[in-house]
Design an enzyme around this catalytic site. Sequence first.
Site, short mmCIF file in Angstrom:
data_model
loop_
_atom_site.label_atom_id
_atom_site.label_comp_id
_atom_site.label_asym_id
_atom_site.label_seq_id
_atom_site.Cartn_x
_atom_site.Cartn_y
_atom_site.Cartn_z
N LEU A 1 -16.25 -20.86 -34.13
CA LEU A 1 -15.58 -19.50 -34.30
C LEU A 1 -15.73 -18.70 -32.98
O LEU A 1 -14.83 -18.21 -32.66
CB LEU A 1 -16.32 -18.89 -35.63
CG LEU A 1 -16.16 -17.25 -35.66
CD1 LEU A 1 -17.11 -16.46 -34.86
CD2 LEU A 1 -14.65 -16.89 -35.32
N GLN B 1 -20.51 -19.56 -36.85
CA GLN B 1 -20.91 -19.41 -38.10
C GLN B 1 -22.42 -19.87 -38.36
O GLN B 1 -22.61 -21.04 -38.15
CB GLN B 1 -20.14 -19.87 -39.28
CG GLN B 1 -18.78 -18.93 -39.25
CD GLN B 1 -17.84 -19.30 -40.42
OE1 GLN B 1 -17.89 -18.99 -41.62
NE2 GLN B 1 -16.55 -20.34 -40.03
N GLN C 1 -8.99 -27.51 -33.10
CA GLN C 1 -10.40 -27.42 -33.23
C GLN C 1 -10.82 -27.37 -34.77
O GLN C 1 -12.06 -27.59 -35.06
CB GLN C 1 -10.80 -25.99 -32.28
CG GLN C 1 -12.18 -25.58 -32.65
CD GLN C 1 -12.44 -24.34 -32.88
OE1 GLN C 1 -11.96 -23.72 -33.92
NE2 GLN C 1 -13.32 -23.64 -32.00
#
Length: 314
Positions: free
Chosen positions: A92, A11, A250
């Site tokens: 991500l 992101q 994570q």
Amino acid sequence: MTKVAFIFPGQGSQSVGMGKEFVETQVESMKFLEQADRVLDLQLSKLILEGPQDELTLTYNAQPALLTVGSLIASRLVEEGITPTYTAGHSLGEYTALVASGVMSFEDGVSVVHKRGLYMNEAVPAGEGAMAAILGLDGQKLKEVTDAITADGFAVQPANLNCPGQIVISGTKAGVEKACIQLKEAGAKRAIPLDVSGPFHSSLMKPAADKLRATLDGVEMEDASIPVIANVNASVVNDRDDIKELLVEQLYSPVLWEDSVRMLLELGVTHFIECGPGKVLSGLVKKIDRSVTVLPVYDEETLQTVIEASKGWS
């Protein structure tokens, strides 16, 4: 021997129109966007191609959007005979790497990261958390400052250890604002707010972890057909159960990107191909090792550059 790593951005890399050239020139690429629309039952393709940017940036939109574009680019490369020896993704982007490595299907990947974004937004609604890149400060000194601010009741911590001299912090909006001021006073060259909608990879994300685990338990996952470097420990991971545990962890753990790149270099990777909008990861890899070949692919021209270059690889 040429060893190639496909790397996928996270992101902050999203931009309106990303992937547009691919979907305009090839029907197969458009199918990725159409598939994502069907899976999510929303017009993600319109958001990707037309925006608006502020809506695209919302974490539950940005995550499936970036996974979709990264996956279609990786697919194009494979179609041209360029296959990775390893994959890795930043935050991500690790999910896009898992799709490219055959751990989960594209459809499941899109669905999971959309839900992951919703869980993250529920944990800390947009506007209440923040992230910032801190440049030119020693990691130990940075941690001392953020620990002290957190102890004062304003949660903030290191979140992305990106490359020498660049660490991203994450936490409450007030915590990050205080940290930016104090870290500059402590010697940081710059403190740059990031265009994200939440405090990713911080302890504030722990409420989302149980929900993510339940979602992952419902997804059919396979062992990796191409080894993946995990964000949490910067190590090679192939086993699907290990991957699932690391994905949950994570969510609230720092991204060890510099260590991940160094691991890939130790494994003999000679070429890094960044699959996604922009060149953020390409820049980070170069700051870690200037001698390595880094090739970003974000439009038709850069794709053709890589295809041409690959003809000389052994």
